[in-house]
Scaffold this active site. Structure first.
Site, PDB file in Angstrom:
ATOM      1  N   ARG A  40       0.798  -1.227   0.000  1.00  0.00           N
ATOM      2  CA  ARG A  40       0.000   0.000   0.000  1.00  0.00           C
ATOM      3  C   ARG A  40       0.837   1.288   0.000  1.00  0.00           C
ATOM      4  O   ARG A  40       0.648   2.156  -0.824  1.00  0.00           O
ATOM      5  CB  ARG A  40      -0.922   0.025   1.227  1.00  0.00           C
ATOM      6  CG  ARG A  40      -2.027  -1.006   1.191  1.00  0.00           C
ATOM      7  CD  ARG A  40      -3.068  -0.705   2.261  1.00  0.00           C
ATOM      8  NE  ARG A  40      -4.101  -1.737   2.336  1.00  0.00           N
ATOM      9  CZ  ARG A  40      -5.158  -1.655   3.125  1.00  0.00           C
ATOM     10  NH1 ARG A  40      -5.316  -0.606   3.920  1.00  0.00           N
ATOM     11  NH2 ARG A  40      -6.065  -2.615   3.156  1.00  0.00           N
ATOM     12  N   HIS A  86      -8.138  -4.228  -7.261  1.00  0.00           N
ATOM     13  CA  HIS A  86      -7.955  -3.516  -5.987  1.00  0.00           C
ATOM     14  C   HIS A  86      -9.263  -3.545  -5.194  1.00  0.00           C
ATOM     15  O   HIS A  86     -10.048  -2.597  -5.227  1.00  0.00           O
ATOM     16  CB  HIS A  86      -7.533  -2.073  -6.279  1.00  0.00           C
ATOM     17  CG  HIS A  86      -6.897  -1.386  -5.104  1.00  0.00           C
ATOM     18  ND1 HIS A  86      -5.614  -1.671  -4.669  1.00  0.00           N
ATOM     19  CD2 HIS A  86      -7.361  -0.404  -4.279  1.00  0.00           C
ATOM     20  CE1 HIS A  86      -5.317  -0.894  -3.648  1.00  0.00           C
ATOM     21  NE2 HIS A  86      -6.358  -0.117  -3.385  1.00  0.00           N
ATOM     22  N   TYR A 130     -19.545  12.319 -12.516  1.00  0.00           N
ATOM     23  CA  TYR A 130     -19.564  13.530 -13.330  1.00  0.00           C
ATOM     24  C   TYR A 130     -18.274  13.748 -14.119  1.00  0.00           C
ATOM     25  O   TYR A 130     -18.265  14.485 -15.100  1.00  0.00           O
ATOM     26  CB  TYR A 130     -19.791  14.763 -12.443  1.00  0.00           C
ATOM     27  CG  TYR A 130     -21.108  14.756 -11.723  1.00  0.00           C
ATOM     28  CD1 TYR A 130     -22.317  14.713 -12.430  1.00  0.00           C
ATOM     29  CD2 TYR A 130     -21.155  14.795 -10.337  1.00  0.00           C
ATOM     30  CE1 TYR A 130     -23.528  14.707 -11.758  1.00  0.00           C
ATOM     31  CE2 TYR A 130     -22.360  14.795  -9.659  1.00  0.00           C
ATOM     32  CZ  TYR A 130     -23.548  14.747 -10.383  1.00  0.00           C
ATOM     33  OH  TYR A 130     -24.742  14.746  -9.726  1.00  0.00           O
TER      34      TYR A 130
END
Length: 829
Positions: A40, A86, A130
């Site tokens: 990570r 993921h 969006y």
């Protein structure tokens, strides 16, 4: 049932495994820590990516969302990344995409976004439904050749797909975009750099694997932040490049503009990396309300799509420099960036100096090129094998056609080709699939030509695999292509600075008087504390000195000027004017040995202020024995606390005066018996710092030089004697001569007027500050001193006691606050 026992332990004791809880906790925590470190938080040294970034880019590549393809909804990308590679929260994945879009977060953004992706004010991006994204062109370089078996693939989280463990990465992404992250017990904070500089350093390492940090820093000047800013100091950069850790200070870029109404305005156009502009403005407002910063009348944010513009308007009469330095000190307009070059090397976290980071990338590129070449060689060999079969078939065309026509099935024809003509299975299949069009003469020639080209390609690929030099050449060529395509100008400016905000930052840049006594006591006093008097006045006590000491030198400068302190032995020392303690008019001062490390019995010869050490200015030295020397001013810019040698002196000689010149001035040298000579600076050849000098004036046996000055455009030459006499003489009365002559008379010296103490240039509007051995300081208007010829004794300027003498003279500008009295003098109380 015993307390603390589980039912399973009672019913099925054979299923219970007893372990030491200490060892179990340690083992579990280490496993967790390594999972966070490797999976990570830390980037790989080869491609500079953390797993989530790598998975986003690979998913977009697989989806075909390249730089020359239409945008796709961010939600689509997030869904692919989560579902395939993921399996974590969608917010984390989308935040990763947003950061790779932001041009204020990455020096070279990897994702091209369409829509609202946040701002430097900390505004959040629009929802993923969006916004739309696609890969930037530079991101293609990270993924190029990934389909040529160049990198290792591993199973995804559910082993249903394969994902790359590292990307081929033709660009040094770790350095050009940097990385930050907090793991367990460690953190990384790698700053971004300029691509062109990093490529140049990589090329240097290819050509010289033993290149030092200094060699690399000739190309890599330092970090280059996407938000630009000013990096103050180079030591932190050097530390980071040599050890992997360092601290640098980054300042906002601010410009001061003076208004017509006397109000100054500060315009901030760049901020330190990762500074939130909105929070910065809130902090400034808070400081103003708390009155920790005073003098700000208005604060506006006029930033738009064309760039950043924060306007800070000041009250009338406020020092913009002082307020700006207060902003640097108390707000994030100056921030510290702690560099930690921590990255994964073979899945092991390591803190890396610059050379190691570059070498790991070069080694990665070598492995990629070797794997790619082997892949291409395998395909070329297969193609050559097919072409060899086709060529052989064309050479035996009639027999091949007859065999195929006589065969009942394709399988029979294929077996016949293999048996009769010794074709391989692949060759036979290719012959059967060949179109009749390929049998024309033109197509046959093309086939033969292709076969020859493939053979040449095979030879070339084998040569690459067998030649380290060829591989280095390919790496260098690819890096040059990358530089030409994506490099741009450096944004962050690097300047020399101290590690912290100095007291200078909070001191107004005002005119002060520096006073120095014979025994080495120095002080700083505002220039307006000395009153202007009439010619012939008694003067005013400038400082209270102890018995046996007297004022040796005085001059006017700015608080922020450098003081160059020259000793009679030809040494030079460096000091900032503000470092001299500010004291009252009658205070003695503080011993200069507290600031400058003099040798035993070494005395100060001359002190003068310098604003900047430039290449277009010179220092002109004059010695007691009449020698002169000229050296470029920049040769003295790196002065150490213990001083350096400024000029070579004979054993019986002393340094009298050092002057700053423009290289084309006229110089006047005066002796104690009233002789003077004026010659052009061109007569003195510029030499290095540690040199002796040439003859300036030819002295009589008992005479010696007492002063020297630059002949400016001033109207008069002012000559002062030690008994308080002086006169002004028109500059035109002094003819230009050749260096090394006897000179001409500047004043008659007698028992009445004494010996020459100083010769300076003045204009009518100048003020003359005279210093006596007893500590008196008198300030006169220059136009109040009589104008007479050279061959005269002068007039009395100062009424001195029998045991007092003048020992110093300085020229200052008239104060705006002067008030003229009926005798024509100006008086300031």
């Amino acid at each position: 049932m015993k307390k603390g026992f589980y039912m399973e332990e009672i019913l099925f004791p054979e299923n219970v495994l007893k372990v030491d809880i200490k060892n179990e906790m340690e083992s579990a925590y280490i496993d967790y820590a390594m999972s966070v470190i490797v999976g990570r938080a830390l980037p790989d040294v080869r491609d500079g990516l953390k797993p989530v970034h790598r998975r986003v880019l690979y998913a977009m590549h697989e989806l075909g969302v390249m730089h020359n393809k239409p945008y796709k909804k961010s939600a689509r990308i997030v869904g692919d990344v989560i579902g395939k590679y993921h399996p974590h929260g969608d917010t984390a994945v989308y935040d990763t995409i947003v950061r790779m879009v932001q041009d204020f977060s990455l020096r070279y953004p990897l994702v091209d976004g369409q829509g609202n992706f946040g701002s430097v004010d900390g505004d959040s991006a629009a929802a993923m439904r969006y916004t739309e994204v696609r890969l930037q062109r530079i991101a293609d370089e990270l993924l190029r050749d990934i389909d040529k078996e160049t990198v290792e693939f591993g199973p995804n989280y559910d082993e249903s797909l394969k994902e790359p463990k590292v990307l081929p990465a033709r660009i040094p992404n770790l350095l050009i975009n940097g990385s930050s992250g907090i793991a367990v017990g460690m953190a990384t904070n790698i700053p971004p750099h300029n691509l062109g500089e990093i490529v140049d350093a990589l090329v240097t390492l290819i050509e010289n694997p033993n290149a030092t940090v200094s060699d690399l820093m000739e190309h890599v000047k330092g970090p280059d932040f996407p938000t630009a800013g000013i990096i103050c100091g180079r030591q932190g950069i050097y530390d980071a490049y040599t050890t992997g850790r360092g601290r640098i200070k980054v300042r906002a870029r601010a410009v001061i503009e003076e208004g017509k109404n006397g109000k100054n305005t500060i315009f901030v156009t760049e901020l330190p990396y990762q500074v939130n502009k909105a929070r910065l403005l809130e902090k400034i407002v808070e400081l103003v309300k708390e009155k920790r910063i005073e003098g700000i009348s208005d604060l506006r944010d006029e930033s738009d799509r064309d760039g950043m513009r924060v306007v800070i308007e000041l009250k009338k009469g406020e020092s913009a420099e002082t307020i700006l330095n207060q902003l640097f000190k108390f707000t994030p307009m100056e921030s510290t960036f702690g560099i930690i070059n921590l990255a994964l090397v073979n899945n092991s976290p390591q803190v890396l100096p610059l050379a190691d980071m570059l070498n790991h990338f070069l080694e990665h590129r070598r492995e990629i090129i070797v794997a790619r070449t082997r892949f291409d060689l395998g395909h070329a060999l297969k193609r050559a094998h097919i072409l060899e079969g086709l060529k052989k078939a064309i050479e035996n065309l009639d027999a091949v056609i007859e065999l195929i026509r006589s065969s009942a099935t394709g399988r029979e024809a294929k077996d016949g080709l293999i048996t009769q003509f010794d074709f391989s299975d692949e060759q036979a299949q290719a012959i059967l699939e060949m179109r009749l069009q390929r049998l024309t003469g033109l197509e046959t020639e093309k086939l033969i030509k292709e076969y020859e080209e493939v053979l040449a390609l095979i030879a070339d690929l084998r040569d690459i695999l067998g030649s380290t030099a060829r591989i280095k050449g390919i790496i260098r060529e690819e890096l040059s292509e990358i530089r030409a395509l994506y490099s741009n100008e450096r944004r962050s400016v690097i300047v020399d600075a101290e590690d912290a905000i100095d007291i200078e930052d909070l001191i107004p840049d005002e005119e002060v008087v520096i006073t120095l006594t014979n025994e080495g006591y120095i002080k700083r006093t505002p220039s307006n504390v000395y009153r202007i008097q009439h010619r012939g006045g008694k003067g005013k006590i400038g400082l209270d000195i102890k018995d046996g000491d007297y004022v040796k030198d005085i001059f006017v400068c700015s608080n922020h000027d450098y003081l160059m302190i020259f000793s009679d032995r030809g040494q030079v020392y460096w000091l900032k004017a503000y470092q001299v303690p500010e004291m009252a008019r009658n205070a003695r001062g503080k011993a200069i040995v507290n600031f400058v490390e003099f040798e035993k019995d070494e005395k100060i010869s001359t002190v003068f202020p310098v604003r900047e050490f430039t290449d277009d200015q010179f220092l002109l030295f004059a010695t007691r024995n009449g020698l002169v020397k000229k050296t470029v001013l920049s040769a003295y810019s790196n002065i150490r606390k213990k001083g350096v040698q400024a000029i070579i002196l004979d054993p019986d000689d002393q340094l009298i005066k050092v002057m700053v010149t423009e290289g084309n001035s006229s110089i006047m040298i005066a002796t104690r018996f009233g002789a003077s000579i004026q010659f052009t600076e061109d007569d003195v050849r510029s030499t290095g710092r540690v040199t002796r000098g040439v003859r300036g004036i030819n002295l009589d046996t008992t005479d010696y030089v007492v002063c020297a000055d630059i002949v400016s455009n001033a109207s008069y030459v002012l000559t002062i004697t030690d008994l308080g006499y002086g006169k002004r003489t028109e500059t035109s009365d002094y003819r230009l001569q050749t260096r090394g002559g006897k000179g001409t008379l500047t004043i008659k010296t007698t028992r009445k007027n004494g010996l020459v103490m100083g010769v300076v240039q003045v204009c009518d509007e100048d003020e003359v500050m005279l210093l006596s051995k007893s500590g008196k300081i008198i300030r006169l208007r220059a136009d109040a001193i009589r104008i007479i010829g050279r061959n005269t004794q002068g007039v009395r300027l100062v009424d001195l006691s029998d045991d007092d003498r003048l020992i110093g003279v300085a020229i200052t500008q008239a104060s705006e606050e002067e008030t003229t009295d009926e005798a024509g003098g100006a008086l300031i109380e």
